[in-house]
Design a protein around this motif. Structure first.
Motif, PDB file in Angstrom:
ATOM      1  N   GLN A 147       0.872  -1.264  -0.040  1.00  0.00           N
ATOM      2  CA  GLN A 147       0.050   0.175   0.017  1.00  0.00           C
ATOM      3  C   GLN A 147       0.948   1.374   0.066  1.00  0.00           C
ATOM      4  O   GLN A 147       0.427   2.386  -0.713  1.00  0.00           O
ATOM      5  CB  GLN A 147      -0.990   0.038   1.108  1.00  0.00           C
ATOM      6  CG  GLN A 147      -2.060  -0.836   1.108  1.00  0.00           C
ATOM      7  CD  GLN A 147      -1.532  -2.334   1.880  1.00  0.00           C
ATOM      8  OE1 GLN A 147      -0.458  -2.573   1.920  1.00  0.00           O
ATOM      9  NE2 GLN A 147      -2.597  -3.084   1.786  1.00  0.00           N
ATOM     10  N   LEU A 148       1.971   1.096   0.602  1.00  0.00           N
ATOM     11  CA  LEU A 148       2.750   2.316   0.900  1.00  0.00           C
ATOM     12  C   LEU A 148       3.451   2.475  -0.798  1.00  0.00           C
ATOM     13  O   LEU A 148       3.605   3.702  -0.904  1.00  0.00           O
ATOM     14  CB  LEU A 148       3.917   2.197   1.813  1.00  0.00           C
ATOM     15  CG  LEU A 148       4.948   3.216   2.127  1.00  0.00           C
ATOM     16  CD1 LEU A 148       4.172   4.672   2.500  1.00  0.00           C
ATOM     17  CD2 LEU A 148       5.871   3.096   3.183  1.00  0.00           C
ATOM     18  N   ALA A 149       4.047   1.417  -1.238  1.00  0.00           N
ATOM     19  CA  ALA A 149       4.471   1.772  -2.419  1.00  0.00           C
ATOM     20  C   ALA A 149       3.504   2.389  -3.386  1.00  0.00           C
ATOM     21  O   ALA A 149       3.915   3.240  -4.461  1.00  0.00           O
ATOM     22  CB  ALA A 149       4.929   0.388  -2.963  1.00  0.00           C
ATOM     23  N   LYS A 150       2.406   1.946  -3.478  1.00  0.00           N
ATOM     24  CA  LYS A 150       1.348   2.338  -4.289  1.00  0.00           C
ATOM     25  C   LYS A 150       0.981   3.897  -3.963  1.00  0.00           C
ATOM     26  O   LYS A 150       0.910   4.968  -4.880  1.00  0.00           O
ATOM     27  CB  LYS A 150      -0.022   1.701  -4.204  1.00  0.00           C
ATOM     28  CG  LYS A 150      -1.192   2.116  -5.006  1.00  0.00           C
ATOM     29  CD  LYS A 150      -2.430   1.307  -4.753  1.00  0.00           C
ATOM     30  CE  LYS A 150      -3.415   1.858  -5.718  1.00  0.00           C
ATOM     31  NZ  LYS A 150      -4.725   1.015  -5.611  1.00  0.00           N
ATOM     32  N   LEU A 151       1.248   4.201  -2.687  1.00  0.00           N
ATOM     33  CA  LEU A 151       0.930   5.635  -2.311  1.00  0.00           C
ATOM     34  C   LEU A 151       1.986   6.424  -2.945  1.00  0.00           C
ATOM     35  O   LEU A 151       1.914   7.768  -3.320  1.00  0.00           O
ATOM     36  CB  LEU A 151       1.028   5.575  -0.769  1.00  0.00           C
ATOM     37  CG  LEU A 151       0.470   7.145  -0.220  1.00  0.00           C
ATOM     38  CD1 LEU A 151      -0.549   7.486  -0.881  1.00  0.00           C
ATOM     39  CD2 LEU A 151       0.945   7.025   1.265  1.00  0.00           C
ATOM     40  N   VAL A 152       3.330   6.195  -2.767  1.00  0.00           N
ATOM     41  CA  VAL A 152       4.469   6.708  -3.360  1.00  0.00           C
ATOM     42  C   VAL A 152       4.277   6.871  -4.796  1.00  0.00           C
ATOM     43  O   VAL A 152       4.607   8.057  -5.226  1.00  0.00           O
ATOM     44  CB  VAL A 152       5.752   6.008  -2.850  1.00  0.00           C
ATOM     45  CG1 VAL A 152       7.038   6.783  -3.863  1.00  0.00           C
ATOM     46  CG2 VAL A 152       5.894   5.979  -1.360  1.00  0.00           C
ATOM     47  N   ARG A 153       3.762   6.024  -5.352  1.00  0.00           N
ATOM     48  CA  ARG A 153       3.655   6.253  -6.866  1.00  0.00           C
ATOM     49  C   ARG A 153       2.668   7.331  -7.253  1.00  0.00           C
ATOM     50  O   ARG A 153       2.655   8.253  -8.028  1.00  0.00           O
ATOM     51  CB  ARG A 153       3.376   4.698  -7.522  1.00  0.00           C
ATOM     52  CG  ARG A 153       4.469   3.755  -7.489  1.00  0.00           C
ATOM     53  CD  ARG A 153       4.355   2.713  -8.578  1.00  0.00           C
ATOM     54  NE  ARG A 153       2.977   2.029  -8.147  1.00  0.00           N
ATOM     55  CZ  ARG A 153       2.859   0.908  -7.300  1.00  0.00           C
ATOM     56  NH1 ARG A 153       3.949   0.423  -6.785  1.00  0.00           N
ATOM     57  NH2 ARG A 153       1.751   0.405  -7.013  1.00  0.00           N
ATOM     58  N   THR A 154       1.525   6.965  -6.412  1.00  0.00           N
ATOM     59  CA  THR A 154       0.302   8.122  -6.742  1.00  0.00           C
ATOM     60  C   THR A 154       0.818   9.515  -6.125  1.00  0.00           C
ATOM     61  O   THR A 154       0.647  10.659  -7.107  1.00  0.00           O
ATOM     62  CB  THR A 154      -0.901   7.724  -5.825  1.00  0.00           C
ATOM     63  OG1 THR A 154      -1.302   6.279  -6.350  1.00  0.00           O
ATOM     64  CG2 THR A 154      -2.054   8.764  -5.881  1.00  0.00           C
ATOM     65  N   GLN A 155       1.765   9.692  -5.124  1.00  0.00           N
ATOM     66  CA  GLN A 155       2.299  10.940  -4.839  1.00  0.00           C
ATOM     67  C   GLN A 155       3.090  11.653  -6.053  1.00  0.00           C
ATOM     68  O   GLN A 155       3.167  12.656  -6.415  1.00  0.00           O
ATOM     69  CB  GLN A 155       2.830  10.776  -3.453  1.00  0.00           C
ATOM     70  CG  GLN A 155       3.214  12.169  -3.136  1.00  0.00           C
ATOM     71  CD  GLN A 155       2.140  12.978  -2.632  1.00  0.00           C
ATOM     72  OE1 GLN A 155       1.190  12.585  -1.757  1.00  0.00           O
ATOM     73  NE2 GLN A 155       1.945  14.326  -3.461  1.00  0.00           N
ATOM     74  N   ARG A 156       3.966  10.829  -6.677  1.00  0.00           N
ATOM     75  CA  ARG A 156       4.894  11.095  -7.588  1.00  0.00           C
ATOM     76  C   ARG A 156       4.008  11.632  -8.747  1.00  0.00           C
ATOM     77  O   ARG A 156       4.492  12.775  -9.320  1.00  0.00           O
ATOM     78  CB  ARG A 156       5.858  10.136  -8.025  1.00  0.00           C
ATOM     79  CG  ARG A 156       6.953   9.925  -6.733  1.00  0.00           C
ATOM     80  CD  ARG A 156       7.749   8.561  -7.320  1.00  0.00           C
ATOM     81  NE  ARG A 156       8.866   8.339  -6.166  1.00  0.00           N
ATOM     82  CZ  ARG A 156       9.579   7.175  -6.214  1.00  0.00           C
ATOM     83  NH1 ARG A 156       9.089   6.068  -7.106  1.00  0.00           N
ATOM     84  NH2 ARG A 156      10.374   6.894  -5.352  1.00  0.00           N
ATOM     85  N   GLN A 157       2.821  10.980  -9.075  1.00  0.00           N
ATOM     86  CA  GLN A 157       2.133  11.482 -10.228  1.00  0.00           C
ATOM     87  C   GLN A 157       1.484  12.827  -9.959  1.00  0.00           C
ATOM     88  O   GLN A 157       1.500  13.715 -10.885  1.00  0.00           O
ATOM     89  CB  GLN A 157       1.119  10.410 -10.601  1.00  0.00           C
ATOM     90  CG  GLN A 157       1.865   9.220 -11.123  1.00  0.00           C
ATOM     91  CD  GLN A 157       0.403   8.164 -11.223  1.00  0.00           C
ATOM     92  OE1 GLN A 157      -0.418   8.375 -10.799  1.00  0.00           O
ATOM     93  NE2 GLN A 157       1.109   6.784 -11.875  1.00  0.00           N
ATOM     94  N   GLN A 158       0.959  12.968  -8.753  1.00  0.00           N
ATOM     95  CA  GLN A 158       0.396  14.130  -8.551  1.00  0.00           C
ATOM     96  C   GLN A 158       1.269  15.358  -8.127  1.00  0.00           C
ATOM     97  O   GLN A 158       1.190  16.405  -8.540  1.00  0.00           O
ATOM     98  CB  GLN A 158      -0.312  14.183  -7.004  1.00  0.00           C
ATOM     99  CG  GLN A 158      -1.495  13.150  -6.847  1.00  0.00           C
ATOM    100  CD  GLN A 158      -2.118  12.923  -5.594  1.00  0.00           C
ATOM    101  OE1 GLN A 158      -1.494  13.116  -4.446  1.00  0.00           O
ATOM    102  NE2 GLN A 158      -3.206  12.254  -5.444  1.00  0.00           N
ATOM    103  N   ASN A 159       2.667  15.044  -7.854  1.00  0.00           N
ATOM    104  CA  ASN A 159       3.806  15.955  -7.952  1.00  0.00           C
ATOM    105  C   ASN A 159       3.996  16.582  -9.227  1.00  0.00           C
ATOM    106  O   ASN A 159       4.224  17.735  -9.389  1.00  0.00           O
ATOM    107  CB  ASN A 159       4.974  15.536  -7.210  1.00  0.00           C
ATOM    108  CG  ASN A 159       4.991  15.345  -5.523  1.00  0.00           C
ATOM    109  OD1 ASN A 159       3.894  15.689  -5.140  1.00  0.00           O
ATOM    110  ND2 ASN A 159       5.842  14.649  -5.121  1.00  0.00           N
ATOM    111  N   ARG A 160       4.149  15.776 -10.211  1.00  0.00           N
ATOM    112  CA  ARG A 160       4.503  16.227 -11.668  1.00  0.00           C
ATOM    113  C   ARG A 160       3.187  16.700 -11.906  1.00  0.00           C
ATOM    114  O   ARG A 160       3.360  18.048 -12.776  1.00  0.00           O
ATOM    115  CB  ARG A 160       4.597  14.625 -12.424  1.00  0.00           C
ATOM    116  CG  ARG A 160       5.969  14.217 -12.085  1.00  0.00           C
ATOM    117  CD  ARG A 160       6.143  13.193 -13.393  1.00  0.00           C
ATOM    118  NE  ARG A 160       5.423  12.044 -13.266  1.00  0.00           N
ATOM    119  CZ  ARG A 160       5.588  11.074 -12.459  1.00  0.00           C
ATOM    120  NH1 ARG A 160       6.701  10.748 -11.984  1.00  0.00           N
ATOM    121  NH2 ARG A 160       4.717   9.818 -12.579  1.00  0.00           N
TER     122      ARG A 160
END
Length: 260
Positions: free
Chosen positions: A224-237
């Motif tokens: 779940q944390l890995a998925k959250l990190v990926r989502t956060q990176r997308q949102q950052n971009r």
């Protein structure tokens, strides 16, 4: 003498809808005794409202309720009336849209047996309130006050001009309000309002993510944390792109006239 009564009638309605949709603050005791007409040469025929002892206030939610329902009603889109109540949370989420639509249609459709300019906004609103209560919609007191005031405005307006077309007078106010809330200007205004928050948050995100990753992670939450990190990176971009575009837009507006 020499007063243009139809123009005065329209002015009263326009003043009322301006108070409702622009100011969210309206005179709630508009009987004939509280209205004077200027007779001096400079302001001859001007509409003068007196005695603001009773006033009503409207939130953006209230104004949205009025605009959506009036526009849908006069387009005879009763399904939209029903879904607007449910989507906005005015009606309970388990409300059946088809039943609500049928009830609104049953009480409102007969109104269109008469010419459009003879339809009473106040009575439309009253029937809508009565139907909504059957579906457990709680009508706010300020809307009830507005409905009563609207009846006074209509009655006085049609005494001055029996051919007063309230729909023609009110429609621009309703459409302008909806455009400001859901149109391109609303999107742009929302982006401009949120841009400072995004600009403040963006520099902090890498540090916050690093701190989160540095903490020991239980095996069961790692995916779940890995998925959250990926989502956060997308949102950052995405946020970075929005900030850049907004900055470019603001700079072009500021420097464009100077360069021109």
């Amino acid at each position: 003498a020499g007063i243009d009564l139809p123009a005065l009638s329209r002015a009263g309605v326009e003043i009322f809808f301006t108070q409702v949709f622009r100011d969210g603050f309206f005179h709630a005791d508009m009987h004939p005794g509280n209205i004077f007409i200027a007779t001096d040469p400079e302001h001859h025929g001007r509409y003068i409202a007196l005695d603001f002892g009773i006033v009503g206030t409207l939130t953006d939610t209230d104004k949205n309720y009025l605009a959506q329902n009036f526009l849908a009603f006069f387009q005879r889109d009763y399904k939209r009336v029903a879904t607007a109540h449910i989507e906005a949370g005015w009606a309970p989420p388990d409300t059946r849209a088809d039943e609500f639509e049928a009830a609104v249609r049953a009480v409102c459709e007969p109104i269109f047996d008469r010419p459009l300019h003879e339809i009473s906004f106040g009575r439309v609103l009253l029937r809508l309130f009565q139907t909504s209560r059957r579906f457990n919609v709680e009508i706010q007191p300020q809307l009830v006050m507005l409905q009563k005031t609207l009846l006074n405005i209509e009655g006085l307006g049609r005494q001055l001009d029996p051919n007063l077309d309230l729909w023609k007078t009110a429609k621009p106010f309703l459409e302008r309000w909806m455009n400001e809330q859901v149109g391109r200007r609303a999107f742009r205004r929302g982006v401009e309002q949120e841009a400072p928050n995004w600009a403040r948050m963006l520099p902090q995100l890498p540090r916050l993510v690093h701190q989160a990753l540095a903490r020991p992670v239980a095996p069961e939450v790692a995916p779940q944390l890995a998925k959250l990190v990926r989502t956060q990176r997308q949102q950052n971009r995405l946020l970075a792109i929005i900030v850049v575009l907004l900055t470019a837009l603001l700079l072009s507006q500021y420097f464009g006239p100077q360069l021109g």
